[in-house]
Design a protein around this motif. Structure first.
Motif, PDB file in Angstrom:
ATOM      1  N   TRP A  60       0.780  -1.326  -0.099  1.00  0.00           N
ATOM      2  CA  TRP A  60       0.072   0.013   0.034  1.00  0.00           C
ATOM      3  C   TRP A  60       0.923   1.233   0.014  1.00  0.00           C
ATOM      4  N   LYS A  61       2.076   1.168   0.752  1.00  0.00           N
ATOM      5  CA  LYS A  61       2.911   2.453   0.763  1.00  0.00           C
ATOM      6  C   LYS A  61       3.445   2.617  -0.425  1.00  0.00           C
ATOM      7  N   ILE A  62       3.833   1.563  -1.093  1.00  0.00           N
ATOM      8  CA  ILE A  62       4.597   1.816  -2.588  1.00  0.00           C
ATOM      9  C   ILE A  62       3.488   2.395  -3.435  1.00  0.00           C
ATOM     10  N   SER A  63       2.313   1.950  -3.448  1.00  0.00           N
ATOM     11  CA  SER A  63       1.013   2.471  -4.253  1.00  0.00           C
ATOM     12  C   SER A  63       0.875   4.048  -4.084  1.00  0.00           C
ATOM     13  N   ARG A  64       1.648   4.397  -2.882  1.00  0.00           N
ATOM     14  CA  ARG A  64       1.080   5.970  -2.817  1.00  0.00           C
ATOM     15  C   ARG A  64       2.092   6.848  -3.516  1.00  0.00           C
ATOM     16  N   ARG A  65       3.343   6.123  -4.109  1.00  0.00           N
ATOM     17  CA  ARG A  65       4.120   6.929  -4.796  1.00  0.00           C
ATOM     18  C   ARG A  65       3.470   7.360  -6.114  1.00  0.00           C
ATOM     19  N   GLU A  66       2.610   6.744  -6.841  1.00  0.00           N
ATOM     20  CA  GLU A  66       1.845   7.282  -7.829  1.00  0.00           C
ATOM     21  C   GLU A  66       0.179   6.867  -7.604  1.00  0.00           C
ATOM     22  N   VAL A  67      -0.353   7.901  -7.192  1.00  0.00           N
ATOM     23  CA  VAL A  67      -1.836   7.710  -6.796  1.00  0.00           C
ATOM     24  C   VAL A  67      -2.757   7.599  -8.186  1.00  0.00           C
ATOM     25  N   VAL A  68      -3.551   6.484  -8.249  1.00  0.00           N
ATOM     26  CA  VAL A  68      -4.522   6.522  -9.148  1.00  0.00           C
ATOM     27  C   VAL A  68      -5.959   6.384  -8.375  1.00  0.00           C
ATOM     28  N   ASP A  69      -6.867   7.512  -8.565  1.00  0.00           N
ATOM     29  CA  ASP A  69      -8.147   7.303  -8.131  1.00  0.00           C
ATOM     30  C   ASP A  69      -9.111   7.898  -9.129  1.00  0.00           C
ATOM     31  N   HIS A  70     -10.254   8.163  -8.584  1.00  0.00           N
ATOM     32  CA  HIS A  70     -11.356   8.599  -9.394  1.00  0.00           C
ATOM     33  C   HIS A  70     -11.115   9.986 -10.225  1.00  0.00           C
ATOM     34  N   THR A  71     -10.171  10.849  -9.675  1.00  0.00           N
ATOM     35  CA  THR A  71      -9.884  12.068 -10.474  1.00  0.00           C
ATOM     36  C   THR A  71      -9.045  11.817 -11.547  1.00  0.00           C
ATOM     37  N   ASN A  72      -8.357  10.666 -11.857  1.00  0.00           N
ATOM     38  CA  ASN A  72      -7.306  10.535 -12.924  1.00  0.00           C
ATOM     39  C   ASN A  72      -7.513   9.002 -13.513  1.00  0.00           C
ATOM     40  N   VAL A  73      -8.330   8.345 -13.329  1.00  0.00           N
ATOM     41  CA  VAL A  73      -8.385   6.990 -13.805  1.00  0.00           C
ATOM     42  C   VAL A  73      -8.591   6.823 -15.342  1.00  0.00           C
ATOM     43  N   VAL A  74      -9.275   8.011 -15.938  1.00  0.00           N
ATOM     44  CA  VAL A  74      -9.206   7.921 -17.386  1.00  0.00           C
ATOM     45  C   VAL A  74      -7.948   8.647 -18.038  1.00  0.00           C
ATOM     46  N   ASP A  75      -7.055   8.990 -17.258  1.00  0.00           N
ATOM     47  CA  ASP A  75      -5.800   9.647 -17.836  1.00  0.00           C
ATOM     48  C   ASP A  75      -5.159   8.479 -18.381  1.00  0.00           C
ATOM     49  N   VAL A  76      -4.347   8.338 -19.680  1.00  0.00           N
ATOM     50  CA  VAL A  76      -3.371   7.242 -19.895  1.00  0.00           C
ATOM     51  C   VAL A  76      -2.187   7.928 -20.288  1.00  0.00           C
ATOM     52  N   ASP A  77      -1.327   7.156 -20.415  1.00  0.00           N
ATOM     53  CA  ASP A  77       0.245   7.575 -21.078  1.00  0.00           C
ATOM     54  C   ASP A  77       0.073   7.558 -22.562  1.00  0.00           C
ATOM     55  N   GLU A  78       0.864   8.077 -23.439  1.00  0.00           N
ATOM     56  CA  GLU A  78       0.805   7.902 -24.775  1.00  0.00           C
ATOM     57  C   GLU A  78       0.852   6.526 -25.447  1.00  0.00           C
ATOM     58  N   PRO A  79       0.180   6.012 -26.067  1.00  0.00           N
ATOM     59  CA  PRO A  79      -0.286   4.579 -26.240  1.00  0.00           C
ATOM     60  C   PRO A  79       1.205   4.023 -27.314  1.00  0.00           C
ATOM     61  N   GLU A  80       1.068   2.774 -26.985  1.00  0.00           N
ATOM     62  CA  GLU A  80       2.085   1.948 -27.957  1.00  0.00           C
ATOM     63  C   GLU A  80       1.836   2.268 -29.349  1.00  0.00           C
ATOM     64  N   PRO A  81       2.697   2.268 -30.278  1.00  0.00           N
ATOM     65  CA  PRO A  81       2.363   1.971 -31.827  1.00  0.00           C
ATOM     66  C   PRO A  81       1.865   0.835 -32.323  1.00  0.00           C
ATOM     67  N   ALA A  82       0.973   0.898 -33.267  1.00  0.00           N
ATOM     68  CA  ALA A  82       0.579  -0.131 -33.737  1.00  0.00           C
ATOM     69  C   ALA A  82       1.547  -1.357 -34.185  1.00  0.00           C
ATOM     70  N   GLY A  83       1.421  -2.448 -33.852  1.00  0.00           N
ATOM     71  CA  GLY A  83       2.126  -3.694 -34.184  1.00  0.00           C
ATOM     72  C   GLY A  83       1.781  -4.328 -35.418  1.00  0.00           C
ATOM     73  N   VAL A  84       2.696  -5.563 -35.610  1.00  0.00           N
ATOM     74  CA  VAL A  84       2.439  -6.308 -36.607  1.00  0.00           C
ATOM     75  C   VAL A  84       0.947  -7.090 -36.627  1.00  0.00           C
ATOM     76  N   VAL A  85       0.549  -7.468 -35.235  1.00  0.00           N
ATOM     77  CA  VAL A  85      -0.793  -8.195 -34.864  1.00  0.00           C
ATOM     78  C   VAL A  85      -1.837  -7.118 -35.204  1.00  0.00           C
ATOM     79  N   THR A  86      -1.662  -5.898 -34.702  1.00  0.00           N
ATOM     80  CA  THR A  86      -2.571  -4.843 -34.591  1.00  0.00           C
ATOM     81  C   THR A  86      -2.866  -4.500 -35.993  1.00  0.00           C
ATOM     82  N   THR A  87      -2.074  -4.544 -36.880  1.00  0.00           N
ATOM     83  CA  THR A  87      -2.066  -3.996 -38.204  1.00  0.00           C
ATOM     84  C   THR A  87      -2.782  -4.912 -39.122  1.00  0.00           C
ATOM     85  N   ALA A  88      -2.392  -6.251 -38.737  1.00  0.00           N
ATOM     86  CA  ALA A  88      -3.163  -7.173 -39.638  1.00  0.00           C
ATOM     87  C   ALA A  88      -4.773  -7.453 -39.389  1.00  0.00           C
ATOM     88  N   MET A  89      -4.982  -7.211 -37.767  1.00  0.00           N
ATOM     89  CA  MET A  89      -6.250  -7.189 -37.742  1.00  0.00           C
ATOM     90  C   MET A  89      -7.047  -6.073 -38.155  1.00  0.00           C
TER      91      MET A  89
END
Length: 416
Positions: A350-379
């Motif tokens: 629990w203490k480690i989790s406090r270093r980067e808090v995720v709660d209802h205020t930022n739950v929909v925030d995301v980092d820059e997504p990964e680029p499309a890979g081979v499987v993604t492009t094929a699908m």
């Protein structure tokens, strides 16, 4: 007898603690897509899920009976064995929550029970046929069935709504998503809350407080339902972020298809007494729905980490539980040592989790997504062509003039 009663009480409290972690660990199963598409506000979503989990706990005891009567031999199982099983399950739940991976609480509990039982009484204490037919096979089949159903359902919803007004269709599907999310929460209560009921019932039988083959008493059903509801209300925000945005980007049509498919699979398994992983079902449905829209993709690096966690859950929980059972075998001081280790480890996570808090205020925030890979492009290449305006990404409204520069930056929904 006093010492024995004390260990039995410790087991019951620890089981309810596991149920609590199960609640916040699996909130994402019901509400991640609803939150990510904006159908419900985060706090409203988890409150609704908590109430329906409590209701679902009273609807059936079939899964509880699978745990308490079928998986391991009740004869010779001591309360300390069950305590060790819960230690393994709780620590795995907390570790996967810390890193935001939607692993299976159900399989953590199964693995813990199997590892502790084998350490205590040998391999013969586990009923292999029940393990295969009601745990392992459903674990493989559930995400596949839910994923295919969600993919087909997503394509069908876009096809049926191809002539509908885009905004009106999205609004209607958001309403449907709320209903389907409620159904998933209800299904989660009927399946996952029962696992704790089963483990407490098994402990009561092992401690001589209940006759063998007994159904869970009412107080066990009520306490398990309340514990999982409270955990659900806290919200496992880290896993909600992964399930709602980190795995794929969903529109309301896809969210509705994913949740409806998952709920159907979970409710069917509860009726049959299968100890199904709701996490596997919902994750499979989310990925299937992500592939059900033209241009929709799955972030396979996240999915791969999730698959690895799924594969490790049973053996990892079993190993920790077996070690805990070995230490408990030294007597009361061994049991106390394991209990202390559980408390200290949980506090550290629990203490480690406090270093980067995720709660209802930022739950929909995301980092820059990964680029499309081979499987993604094929699908994406083999997906059917667009059938109407409702299948296009929702973010098509022109940006205000002062936001023109920002429009050049990649967004999570368009760079996948």
């Amino acid at each position: 007898m006093e010492s024995f009663s004390l260990i039995l009480a410790i087991v019951v409290v620890t089981a309810l603690a596991f149920d609590f972690t199960n609640g916040f660990h699996d909130t994402a199963n019901a509400m991640a897509t609803t939150i990510s598409t904006g159908a419900l506000k985060p706090k409203v979503a988890v409150a609704m899920s908590a109430v329906l989990n409590l209701v679902g706990a009273f609807l059936s005891v079939e899964v509880a009976n699978t745990i308490s009567k079928g998986l391991v031999d009740e004869t010779g199982i001591r309360p300390e064995v069950i305590f060790a099983a819960l230690v393994g399950a709780i620590l795995w739940n907390l570790l996967t929550w810390l890193v935001g991976l939607p692993s299976s609480s159900s399989h953590a509990l199964m693995g813990g029970l199997i590892g502790a039982a084998v350490a205590s009484a040998g391999v013969g204490a586990v009923h292999g046929d029940v393990l295969v037919t009601k745990v392992l096979l459903p674990a493989i089949a559930a995400p596949i069935v839910a994923g295919v159903a969600a993919m087909l359902g997503s394509r069908l919803t876009y096809r049926l709504g191809r002539k509908a007004d885009g905004k009106a269709a999205a609004k209607g599907y958001r309403a449907g998503q709320i209903a389907s999310a409620g159904l998933v929460s209800l299904a989660h209560g009927t399946n996952d809350a029962q696992k704790t009921m089963g483990i407490i019932t098994l402990a009561l039988v092992a401690g001589g407080a209940l006759a063998p083959d007994s159904d869970p008493p009412m107080w066990v059903i009520l306490s398990a339902g309340v514990a999982i509801a409270l955990g659900t209300y806290l919200g496992g925000w880290r896993i909600i972020r992964t399930m709602g945005k980190g795995l794929t980007d969903l529109q309301p049509q896809q969210g509705f298809a994913a949740q409806t498919s998952a709920a159907t699979v979970i409710l069917a398994s509860s009726h049959l007494g299968f100890s199904l992983s709701t996490t596997h079902s919902v994750s499979g449905a989310v990925m299937g729905a992500g592939l059900g829209r033209k241009g929709g993709v799955v972030r396979w690096s996240t999915a791969t980490r999730m698959f690895v966690a799924w594969g490790l859950t049973l053996p990892a929980a079993a190993l920790v539980a077996a070690l805990a059972e070995w230490v408990c075998g030294f007597g009361d001081w061994g049991t106390a040592l394991v209990a202390g280790f559980l408390v200290v480890s949980s506090a550290a996570i629990w203490k480690i989790s406090r270093r980067e808090v995720v709660d209802h205020t930022n739950v929909v925030d995301v980092d820059e997504p990964e680029p499309a890979g081979v499987v993604t492009t094929a699908m994406a290449a083999v997906s059917p062509p667009p059938t109407g305006t409702t299948e296009e990404p929702a973010a098509t409204v022109p940006a205000p003039a002062h936001e023109t520069k920002a429009a050049a930056a990649p967004s999570p929904a368009t760079t996948v």
